[in-house]
Design a protein around this motif. Structure first.
Motif, PDB file in Angstrom:
ATOM      1  N   ARG A  33      69.622 -13.309  35.696  1.00 21.26           N
ATOM      2  CA  ARG A  33      70.021 -12.097  34.985  1.00 21.26           C
ATOM      3  C   ARG A  33      71.523 -11.849  35.136  1.00 21.26           C
ATOM      4  N   ARG A  34      72.077 -11.127  34.168  1.00 21.39           N
ATOM      5  CA  ARG A  34      73.518 -10.891  34.117  1.00 21.39           C
ATOM      6  C   ARG A  34      74.059 -10.273  35.401  1.00 21.39           C
ATOM      7  N   GLU A  35      73.440  -9.171  35.848  1.00 20.73           N
ATOM      8  CA  GLU A  35      73.940  -8.477  37.030  1.00 20.73           C
ATOM      9  C   GLU A  35      73.773  -9.324  38.284  1.00 20.73           C
ATOM     10  N   GLU A  36      72.736 -10.132  38.323  1.00 22.12           N
ATOM     11  CA  GLU A  36      72.497 -10.980  39.493  1.00 22.12           C
ATOM     12  C   GLU A  36      73.575 -12.047  39.618  1.00 22.12           C
ATOM     13  N   VAL A  37      74.037 -12.567  38.487  1.00 24.48           N
ATOM     14  CA  VAL A  37      75.102 -13.566  38.503  1.00 24.48           C
ATOM     15  C   VAL A  37      76.454 -12.901  38.772  1.00 24.48           C
ATOM     16  N   ALA A  38      76.725 -11.806  38.083  1.00 18.79           N
ATOM     17  CA  ALA A  38      78.033 -11.157  38.204  1.00 18.79           C
ATOM     18  C   ALA A  38      78.286 -10.612  39.606  1.00 18.79           C
ATOM     19  N   SER A  39      77.233 -10.262  40.338  1.00 19.71           N
ATOM     20  CA  SER A  39      77.387  -9.706  41.694  1.00 19.71           C
ATOM     21  C   SER A  39      77.185 -10.761  42.772  1.00 19.71           C
ATOM     22  N   LEU A  40      77.225 -12.009  42.382  1.00 21.55           N
ATOM     23  CA  LEU A  40      77.015 -13.119  43.319  1.00 21.55           C
ATOM     24  C   LEU A  40      78.061 -13.107  44.432  1.00 21.55           C
ATOM     25  N   THR A  41      77.624 -13.428  45.657  1.00 26.87           N
ATOM     26  CA  THR A  41      78.537 -13.536  46.800  1.00 26.87           C
ATOM     27  C   THR A  41      78.418 -14.931  47.406  1.00 26.87           C
TER      28      THR A  41
ATOM     29  N   PRO B 150      73.935 -12.899  15.341  1.00 28.28           N
ATOM     30  CA  PRO B 150      74.167 -12.046  16.515  1.00 28.28           C
ATOM     31  C   PRO B 150      73.279 -12.450  17.692  1.00 28.28           C
ATOM     32  N   TRP B 151      73.855 -12.402  18.879  1.00 29.76           N
ATOM     33  CA  TRP B 151      73.117 -12.758  20.094  1.00 29.76           C
ATOM     34  C   TRP B 151      73.629 -11.911  21.246  1.00 29.76           C
ATOM     35  N   ARG B 152      72.852 -11.875  22.313  1.00 29.09           N
ATOM     36  CA  ARG B 152      73.222 -11.125  23.513  1.00 29.09           C
ATOM     37  C   ARG B 152      73.257 -12.071  24.704  1.00 29.09           C
ATOM     38  N   LEU B 153      73.898 -11.625  25.774  1.00 25.90           N
ATOM     39  CA  LEU B 153      73.952 -12.442  26.981  1.00 25.90           C
ATOM     40  C   LEU B 153      72.547 -12.732  27.507  1.00 25.90           C
TER      41      LEU B 153
ATOM     42  N   ARG C 187      56.570 -27.139  33.307  1.00 24.02           N
ATOM     43  CA  ARG C 187      55.370 -26.327  33.436  1.00 24.02           C
ATOM     44  C   ARG C 187      55.724 -24.839  33.378  1.00 24.02           C
ATOM     45  N   PHE C 188      54.795 -24.064  32.806  1.00 24.36           N
ATOM     46  CA  PHE C 188      55.002 -22.627  32.647  1.00 24.36           C
ATOM     47  C   PHE C 188      55.224 -21.956  34.000  1.00 24.36           C
ATOM     48  N   GLU C 189      54.459 -22.363  35.027  1.00 25.83           N
ATOM     49  CA  GLU C 189      54.596 -21.753  36.354  1.00 25.83           C
ATOM     50  C   GLU C 189      55.979 -21.996  36.940  1.00 25.83           C
ATOM     51  N   VAL C 190      56.545 -23.165  36.666  1.00 23.29           N
ATOM     52  CA  VAL C 190      57.878 -23.492  37.174  1.00 23.29           C
ATOM     53  C   VAL C 190      58.928 -22.655  36.449  1.00 23.29           C
ATOM     54  N   THR C 191      58.759 -22.509  35.146  1.00 26.26           N
ATOM     55  CA  THR C 191      59.690 -21.669  34.376  1.00 26.26           C
ATOM     56  C   THR C 191      59.699 -20.250  34.922  1.00 26.26           C
ATOM     57  N   GLU C 192      58.523 -19.698  35.185  1.00 20.80           N
ATOM     58  CA  GLU C 192      58.447 -18.333  35.725  1.00 20.80           C
ATOM     59  C   GLU C 192      59.064 -18.249  37.106  1.00 20.80           C
ATOM     60  N   ALA C 193      58.903 -19.298  37.900  1.00 18.36           N
ATOM     61  CA  ALA C 193      59.479 -19.306  39.246  1.00 18.36           C
ATOM     62  C   ALA C 193      61.002 -19.326  39.169  1.00 18.36           C
ATOM     63  N   VAL C 194      61.566 -20.108  38.242  1.00 12.67           N
ATOM     64  CA  VAL C 194      63.017 -20.149  38.087  1.00 12.67           C
ATOM     65  C   VAL C 194      63.539 -18.789  37.630  1.00 12.67           C
ATOM     66  N   LEU C 195      62.857 -18.190  36.649  1.00 17.58           N
ATOM     67  CA  LEU C 195      63.297 -16.909  36.092  1.00 17.58           C
ATOM     68  C   LEU C 195      62.964 -15.723  36.991  1.00 17.58           C
ATOM     69  N   ASN C 196      62.165 -15.961  38.043  1.00 21.26           N
ATOM     70  CA  ASN C 196      61.762 -14.904  38.972  1.00 21.26           C
ATOM     71  C   ASN C 196      60.955 -13.819  38.259  1.00 21.26           C
TER      72      ASN C 196
END
Length: 415
Positions: A239-247, A331-334, A351-360
């Motif tokens: 997600r945008r905020e998760e990346v932008a606030s990365l430490t 038109p598109w969004r981040l 696999r769908f389960e792996v996709t969900e795991a990556v996306l949290n």
């Protein structure tokens, strides 16, 4: 215990005497002036509710000085005496007034409600909805005085195009008033019977391979923080905020792993994201090499704060893509970059389960009983999927570059 008519002359004499005690007015029963050793005078009214058997109670009118003079204090004592004669307790009336003007004032109460909220994502939504949309309209109006008309005014102030935002603000206010009812602060919610704003149609926009490559290429021509943020959004799917606030503390270059703590995740759930080669390349570029800092923000602005200029950055990248000679881009969004990764995973056979795991994601395969008992972290599967995605993006960039150069020109080896 002295008695006499309370006038300016008698009060001045009382102050000058520097004595401690009371002066009771001989015209209004219970009306008096109290003086301390320091010379401070306050006007009071002593009374009983319920006859001689009831205990004596005392109501403070105010301290001597503007607005309370012997004349204005006498007028207030007469007003309170009439209330007492009608069976109204002025002390309780004052308590209720103070409670409404302080404790139940909407702006103060909204802050208390926000502090009671749990879950980082919900708490952020509550704070933003109240601060931007609700407080400017409802201000310090007591909860007990807020009507449906006031609530409608909140939504009337919002732009018509903010469909999703209207639904969010509605959910926040409805929960706030239900919380107030559960605490006994109000009897009924002013939102009872109000229709929930219509749901927003789910977005299905994802970027084609060509669009994704063009966005990647133009990203670094924007703000020095925004460009790397966009590229990390592309290659990690977070997600945008998760990346932008990365430490830097969250990153491990030896293991090539990003550990996102639950306190920063939108859904409150921690996540471990393997870093593929493109992600490592972006981070190496920020660090100036493969020796990453151990602490600190990865995307600090010149003032040291976190990056927030997404709108300006997105407008610039749109202008750059529009002028790169390619076909027009819809038109598109981040956030569509996250959907693009998920769609790309599906095309690559992940696999769908792996996709969900990556996306949290906590829904779908990770919801209900499965989410409670299925504790596999999919670490290796996530790494394999993100490496496949890395190869796919590299191939996109290779094709894009090859199409833009002369047939006999050498293919660039860096992207």
């Amino acid at each position: 215990m002295a008695s006499g008519k309370i006038t300016k002359r008698t009060i001045d004499a009382l102050i000058g005497s520097r004595s401690e005690g009371f002066l009771w007015d001989d015209g209004i029963k219970g009306f008096g002036a109290k003086i301390t050793k320091s010379g401070t005078v306050s006007y009071i009214l002593q009374f009983r509710m319920g006859g001689r058997e009831a205990r004596t109670r005392r109501c403070t009118i105010g301290s001597h000085g503007s607005p309370w003079t012997p004349t204005t204090a006498r007028e207030e004592a007469l007003r309170l005496s009439l209330l007492i004669a009608q069976g109204v307790d002025p002390v309780e009336v004052e308590k209720q007034r103070r409670r409404e003007t302080v404790d139940l004032a909407f702006d103060n109460y909204a802050d208390r409600f926000e502090r009671s909220c749990v879950g980082r994502g919900w708490k952020l939504l509550v704070g933003r909805s109240l601060r931007i949309h609700s407080k400017p309209v409802l201000k310090s109006k007591p909860l007990t005085k807020i009507t449906r008309v006031d609530i409608v005014a909140v939504f009337d102030r919002m732009p018509d195009g903010q469909v999703a935002n209207r639904r969010n603000v509605f959910a926040v206010l409805r929960r706030l008033f239900r919380w107030a009812v559960s605490r006994g602060d109000i009897d009924r919610s002013p939102m009872e019977g109000m229709e929930t704003p219509p749901a927003v149609k789910a977005r299905d926009r994802w970027l084609s391979d060509s669009e994704l490559g063009r966005v990647w290429n133009q990203a670094y021509k924007t703000h020095y923080c925004f460009g790397p943020i966009v590229r990390l959004l592309i290659v990690t799917g977070q997600r945008r905020e998760e990346v932008a606030s990365l430490t830097w503390e969250e990153l491990d270059r030896t293991e090539l792993m990003w550990t996102l703590p639950g306190s920063r995740a939108k859904n409150g759930e921690p996540n471990r994201i393997p870093l593929n080669a493109l992600a490592v390349g972006v981070l190496d570029g920020i660090a100036g090499g493969d020796n990453w800092p151990r602490r600190g923000k990865i995307f600090p602005t010149s003032t040291g704060g976190g990056f927030t200029a997404y709108h300006k950055g997105k407008e610039k990248i749109d202008r750059l893509v529009a002028g790169d000679g390619g076909d027009p881009v819809a038109p598109w969004r981040l956030h569509d970059l996250r959907r693009t990764l998920a769609t790309g995973f599906q095309r690559l056979g992940v696999r769908f389960e792996v996709t969900e795991a990556v996306l949290n994601h906590v829904g779908g395969s990770r919801a209900g009983v499965a989410g409670i008992y299925q504790r596999h972290d999919w670490k290796e599967e996530k790494r394999e999927a993100l490496n496949l995605w890395n190869e796919h993006v590299v191939a996109i960039l290779s094709r894009l570059r090859f199409d833009r150069i002369q047939p006999d020109a050498p293919l660039p080896n860096r992207f």
